[in-house]
Structure formats: structure tokens, C-alpha cells
Design a protein around this motif. Structure first.
Motif, PDB file in Angstrom:
ATOM      1  N   ALA A   3       0.832  -1.207   0.000  1.00  0.00           N
ATOM      2  CA  ALA A   3       0.000   0.000   0.000  1.00  0.00           C
ATOM      3  C   ALA A   3       0.867   1.258   0.000  1.00  0.00           C
ATOM      4  N   ALA A   4       1.982   1.197   0.760  1.00  0.00           N
ATOM      5  CA  ALA A   4       2.879   2.355   0.816  1.00  0.00           C
ATOM      6  C   ALA A   4       3.479   2.625  -0.556  1.00  0.00           C
ATOM      7  N   VAL A   5       3.961   1.563  -1.194  1.00  0.00           N
ATOM      8  CA  VAL A   5       4.567   1.731  -2.524  1.00  0.00           C
ATOM      9  C   VAL A   5       3.540   2.340  -3.485  1.00  0.00           C
ATOM     10  N   ALA A   6       2.297   1.852  -3.415  1.00  0.00           N
ATOM     11  CA  ALA A   6       1.240   2.344  -4.313  1.00  0.00           C
ATOM     12  C   ALA A   6       0.921   3.814  -4.051  1.00  0.00           C
ATOM     13  N   ALA A   7       1.123   4.255  -2.806  1.00  0.00           N
ATOM     14  CA  ALA A   7       0.796   5.642  -2.446  1.00  0.00           C
ATOM     15  C   ALA A   7       1.879   6.635  -2.867  1.00  0.00           C
ATOM     16  N   CYS A   8       3.060   6.099  -3.250  1.00  0.00           N
ATOM     17  CA  CYS A   8       4.180   7.000  -3.573  1.00  0.00           C
ATOM     18  C   CYS A   8       4.055   7.546  -4.984  1.00  0.00           C
TER      19      CYS A   8
END
Lengths: 430, 430
Positions: free
Chosen positions: A75-80
């Protein structure tokens, strides 16, 4: 105002000694607090870890929630920002390529008397990576600390990062994911260092702990050193720029400020042979400071710890540089190699007018974890070697032992170590 | 009686954990005393050094007499047994040859986008070598600590050695002379460490301090770490012997005792798959102890800290060895290589029945300063690398900066470091 020193002034040596010995860091003694926290984590494991996390990070967790889950990382990677992910991937590829060239060679040979000798390098089994939380949580540091361990062949790379009030920089998780970190725990401070060193029910212990941190983290690393390995304890960042008058003063001003914006205790020094250029750099600094986000920090660093040294000839910069032993050295002249060849003490050298030191902070490939506070006199930046260790190998047969054994017996007897002498002489009697 | 553990016993894991975590050293806290001595030497220089030498070594010196003269060194060499001088020379030649092979390579290359990268190794300028006085004053240690520095290319190698009541082992001076030590001062203790770190009127400061010492010396080295580099702080010596039943028990007994005679806190462990052989080794130890000079020390070490671990198969020794991470490992079997290949954590491995560990203490060539107390998990023996440091080299031109600069700007902005971004973006605008 930064200090201004003229190398041909009568009192230069005194002022330079003053610069060399100036202490930029207020040392706070947190050793007792840290010792208590470490002892508590050692004894009570997860319970202590959770307690300190509640107290210092205002975060209520159960042991099950300590580890960051794969779903959270995704989810973090997708939010970047995709550009930022691409920039991290470019940096990671370049850092990996550079560090792969540091891998040391094993050695094996038979000497003229028949003794087989050598050494073998192996990777540390498990490494812990401390990542600060909050504003000093830098994705670039995750890459710089994690990738040498991966290149070395460390089996298990464990990251700890505090998440005050539950906040975690998504790009830090993305960097950990790109770097191949195996486990991530949302804990920080001395308690996280204790967990990595001693292990808890949830976190298995590691063999070495690296990465930057505040005074508590630094003190904790020092205290667990011996139980585990540690990297060096980094001080405030420094740059020394050697520049002639043909540089764009705005570029050099930005380079000096890039270091200064890290920390009010950072230090930026310019050595130049052109007084007008020095003046122009100072003016450019004043102008840059009007627009920088961290201008207050940068200004304080520059005014309190900055320095401009005027020399008659840039050759004069060589011995001064070797005495300063800077973390970062820029040599901004047309032909930097002859000067660089004479520099013995520097963490990294950035050659020529286009090599901004900042390029080394992110994407050049070499490590940005470098020796500070004049320690480049005796130490090196973080590398693959920090995550490997060397085992000596020795093999004698009856024949080769006869060639060198008698000398060992002689020396053992001289040292009064008769069991030593016996251990060899019994084998020589055969 | 040493402990006896059977690997197939139900409670083995508990006993083994006990062995792993047993503390062998009484830690005396001398930090305050040492801090006072260091501060005094820093402030008062020679005067403090002479005062402590009077107090601790019962030796009245003037500043002029601190340095050992060439005539004294010559006289010492002449007073030594010629066989011992020859043995030292053989050892020195072999140590030099082995360590010369550790010298690291410089690196320089241009990557596909045109960035020039590399690293350069340089020697530390000045190194200090601490040599204990009295009975622990070992000529072999002088060679092992001094020669890696000489091979590294250290310009100035300074030895300090206390001479309690004026007594100095001539063979220590001979070893220093053979190793090419440049300056020798008759001072010891924390005050000598302070003199090396801070310098005095008579002794110029150094950049790194190595060598063994008592609790005061170890504490002083830890306290000056950062101002100068230090080697590791060595704990009591250890050996682990993996041996099958086909060894001569007298040989293996002597090997275990050679470690035990160093110090009552030393540790000798035997792992074998042959219970009768273990019994025979114990009997041989009892017999050897009747004749050894240091039998009281060796007996106490063996009884308090020694251990015999019985395994069904020597393969079982591999994971146990990696957990123990011994300073010295002997593998006394016909074909030691397959076992050795599986050992990840050991300071040095001695292969085969004829390779007594003692051969590595004196004349084999590899260094005898090795990681103790399980630190072979993350650290290596003393080497040429301890006396060298690596400087990274980075060079971009306008073209190659265009290739990698934008990623640096992206990451700098993500990290909120706008001066960093500016330093690169200004150069990209050109």
C-alpha cells in the motif's frame, strides 16, 4: 557571519587549530537512561518494547502488530509518487553496482615450505538497520545502509523504524522494499536497538546494527557494541569545497548550503584563491537563503560553523584538507586530479565543477555514510566489508611443520608459555 | 572438572546456551579513574605522563628520557639469544609476506552513462602500538601489531611500553626493531594511551592505537575512540578443537592447555565423536599439567571454563561451532576441508592434525590478533585494512550529470532538502 581565515596571516595557524578543534555537537549524557532501557528489553522482551513504544511514540501496539505487513508495504509503494519510485530504483541499481565491486577476494596459496595459507570472507548472518522516524526519515539512507548488506550476502536484513503517533513515511517503506529488507518492525529508540541486540519473543537478534539515530540510539549502539557489531557513530555532516574563481558562485553557494541545511551543527568550509569569488559566494548564499525551506537551519550552521579560507595558491589547500580530513571534499577546478592525488584524508572526493556533492548523497553509487569529525584520518565510509568478516586459514603437514615449528617452540619458550611449546614440540617428535 | 555436554541429551540446548552466555571476565569499572588520567595528560602533557609513570611504574624519568634510544635498542638486541632473534626474523618475514597479500586494490571505472567512479586506499599517517609490560610483554605481539601497519604503509609507527621499576624485555625491543617501529617510549597504562591520542611535548599524536592491555588500557582506548581509531578490545583467548578419535590425545591435550595457560579466563572446548578419546584427552591434560610452568593458570581455566562436547557425528559440530564463533578453531581430522567449508564464524581455522593452533600464534603468517567472545560473527582479525582507509571518488561532467541528476533532484525534494535539490538543478539548467 562565517569565519574568514587568510592562510598568509600571521595568526592563521591559531585560527586554523581553533577550527580543527571546534566542538559542534552538544553532548548530552543519556547513558544511564539508555542502560535502563536496554536492561529492561533484555529482561522483559516484547513487553518492554511495547511499553516504551507506548511511552515514546504514543502508540499502543500488541506484539502481533510490531511487524509491518506485506500489505502495508504494498500500500505504501502504491501511495508514492511513481517518479520517486523510479528515482529510488535508479539509485538502488547504481548503489548495488558500485558496491558489488567492493566484494573482497578469498585467498589460498601454498608457501615455499609447503604451508597452505589463506583467508575466506563470509557474510554476517543477520544485520539490523536503524531508520529514524519523523523528519530525519530518509529513503536514501535506507538504500545506503541496506544495499551493502544485501550485496555482502547477509541472510536476514531487519529494519526498525519508529512511527511516532503511527506516522510512517511511505517512501521509506518503498525504499526498504526495493532494497530487499526482509523484516520491518515499527519500533525505534534505544528499545529498538536492544531488541535487535538481545532479541525478543517477536524479533530475533542480529549480529550487527547499522544506521543513523539520535543521541539515545547512538548511546544504545555504543552500549551493545561487543554483543553485536556496529557501524561508526556519525557526527554532524561536513563539506569542504576547494574552488578557484572560475566557478559559478551560485553553484558553490548551493553546495555549501546543502550541507548546512542538514543540521545547525553541520559545517561547510570553502577554500579558494580568489577573494572576489569568495565574496560572490557569500552574496549567493544570502540570496539562496531567502528561498530555501530549511533556511533557518542552514543559516545558523553557516554563521556558526561555516568558514572561508583564502589561500594564495590552491596547492596550499592540500595540507589544510589533510588536517581537516573532511567527510565530503569537492574539488571544483578544471583539472582536479593532480590536487586529488595529494589528498590523503577525505571520506569522498567529488571531482570537477559539475560533481555536486549531492549527487553522491543519492544516485552516484558510492555510499553516503562517511566518516565525520576528522575520522577520515583512520576510517572509511560504509561498505560491503562492514557486513563481512575474514577467517584465516592455516594448514601444515608433518613436513612443513618441521620447517617452521622449531621457531615457534623457541618463541613460546622465550614467552614462558610451555604448553604452547609442548603443543608444537610433541608434533615435531613424531 | 570441565563441563561435559552430550549433544543428544534432552537438556543439551540449555547447557549449550549456558556455555554461550557464560561470562568469563570480571568487569572492573575503571572508567572514572581513566577519564581523570586522560584529561590530565591532555592538559598537562609530559608533566602528567611523567607523574603517572613515577606513581604506577615506580620510575623517575625526565621528558628527555621518555624515548628509548637507538643505543638501548642495539644493546637489547645484542643481549638476546641469537636463536630467538632468528626465530623472530623468520616470523617477521612470514607475517610480512602473508599481510602483503591483504593489500586492497584501488578502483576506477567509467559507468555506461559516463560517470567516473572509484575508490582509493591510503595508509593512516601515524599509528600507536601499545605493548604491555611485565609478564604479558610478548615479542610475538609486537610483530603481529606492528607489521600490518608497516605493510599498509603507515609513515610513523610509535610504540609505548611500560617499564615497571625500569625493567624491559630485551626481546620486545628486538621485535620492535625487526618490525621497523620508528619511536619507542617507556610509558604505559591509560597515560600512554592519552599521550598517543592527544600528543604531549615529547610524543606527537597518532591517528590509530592498537595492541592489547589491561583493564585501564582497554578503558582508555574506548574513551579516546573517535579522536583516534582503535582496534577491537580483545577478551580472554579461546580455542575450539573438533577432533575425531584418531588423534594423539597428548597433542590435543597440549592444544587445549596452550589456550588455557594464557589466562584463568581463557576457554578451551573439545568437540569429539569419540567418548574414549575424550577420556584419553582428559587424562593427558592431567599428566601435562604436572610439568607445565603455568599449570595453575591452565588448570583453573580448564576446570572453570573448559568443556567437552560429545556428538554422534562431527557434522553436528558445524552449527555448534557457528554459534560459538570461536577465536581459534582446530579441525583435527584426516580431511578437514569439507567441515571447514561449512564454518561461517571463526577467527582462524587450523586444518588437519599437524596444524597446532600455536603455529598461528608465532610463525604461520596470519595475524594472531583475532576476534574473541563470539565476535567472529561480525568481525575479523587484525589486518592491513585496519591501517588503511578508503576514499570514494566521483566525477560527473555536464553530460553524465544530465543522466543521473534529475533522480537526485526528485529524491532531495522528497526528503525536503531544497538546498540539495538546488545544488543539482542549478547545474542541470546550464
Amino acid at each position: 557571519m562565517p569565519r574568514e581565515l587568510k592562510a598568509d596571516a600571521a595568526d592563521f595557524e591559531n585560527h586554523f587549530l581553533d577550527l580543527l578543534s571546534s566542538k559542534r555537537e552538544a553532548s548530552v549524557d543519556v547513558n544511564d537512561t539508555v542502560a535502563e532501557i536496554l536492561a529492561d528489553v533484555r529482561q522483559r522482551g516484547d513487553a518492554a518494547l511495547l511499553n516504551y513504544t507506548r511511552r515514546f511514540d504514543r502508540l499502543e501496539l500488541t506484539a502481533d502488530e510490531l511487524r509491518v505487513t506485506p500489505a502495508e508495504i504494498e500500500a505504501a509503494v502504491a501511495a508514492c509518487n511513481p517518479d520517486s519510485i523510479e528515482a529510488l530504483k535508479l539509485a538502488a541499481a547504481r548503489i548495488t553496482d558500485y558496491h558489488a565491486r567492493q566484494k573482497p577476494e578469498d585467498l589460498r596459496y601454498t608457501d615455499p615450505v609447503g604451508v597452505q595459507l589463506g583467508h575466506r570472507w563470509t557474510a554476517v548472518e543477520a544485520a539490523g538497520l536503524y531508520v529514524p522516524g519523523g523528519t530525519a526519515s530518509y529513503p536514501s539512507s535506507v538504500l545506503m545502509n541496506a544495499l551493502p548488506a544485501k550485496v555482502a550476502g547477509v541472510d536476514r536484513l531487519v529494519m526498525v523504524v519508529p512511527t511516532p503517533d503511527g506516522v510512517l513515511n511511505p517512501l521509506v517503506l518503498a525504499a526498504a522494499s526495493i532494497a530487499g529488507v526482509d523484516e520491518i518492525y515499527r519500533v525505534g529508540g534505544a528499545q529498538a536497538v536492544g531488541a535487535l541486540a538481545y532479541g525478543t519473543e517477536t524479533i530475533d537478534p542480529v549480529d550487527i546494527i547499522v544506521g543513523p539515530g539520535n543521541a539515545y540510539v547512538a548511546a544504545a549502539k555504543k552500549q551493545v557494541f561487543g554483543i553485536v557489531g556496529i557501524d561508526m557513530i556519525a557526527g554532524p555532516s561536513e563539506i569542504l569545497v576547494i574552488a578557484d574563481g572560475k566557478n559559478n558562485p551560485r553553484w558553490i553557494a548551493a553546495d555549501l548550503l546543502a550541507q548546512a541545511e542538514h543540521d545547525t551543527a553541520a559545517q561547510s568550509i570553502l577554500i579558494t584563491d580568489d577573494a572576489d569569488f569568495a565574496r560572490a559566494v557569500e552574496q549567493a548564499i544570502a540570496i539562496h537563503l531567502q528561498t530555501l525551506t530549511r533556511s533557518e537551519i542552514a543559516r545558523e550552521s553557516w554563521e556558526d560553523h561555516g568558514a572561508i579560507i583564502l589561500v594564495d595558491d590552491l596547492e596550499q589547500a592540500v595540507p589544510l584538507t589533510n588536517r581537516l580530513a573532511p567527510e565530503h571534499l569537492e574539488i571544483a577546478v578544471d583539472d582536479p586530479e593532480p590536487l586529488a592525488a595529494k589528498i590523503r584524508n577525505a571520506g569522498a572526493i567529488f571531482l570537477g565543477r559539475h560533481t555536486a556533492e549531492v549527487i553522491g548523497d543519492y544516485v552516484a553509487g558510492p555510499n553516503h555514510v562517511l566518516p565525520t569529525a576528522r575520522s577520515a584520518r583512520f576510517s572509511s565510509g560504509l561498505s560491503v566489508l562492514n557486513f563481512m568478516k575474514r577467517t584465516s586459514l592455516i594448514s601444515c603437514d608433518a613436513q612443513s611443520l618441521k620447517a617452521i615449528g622449531p621457531a615457534a617452540v623457541t618463541l613460546a619458550r622465550e614467552e614462558g608459555l610451555t604448553a604452547h611449546a609442548l603443543s608444537v614440540s610433541l608434533r615435531l617428535e613424531e
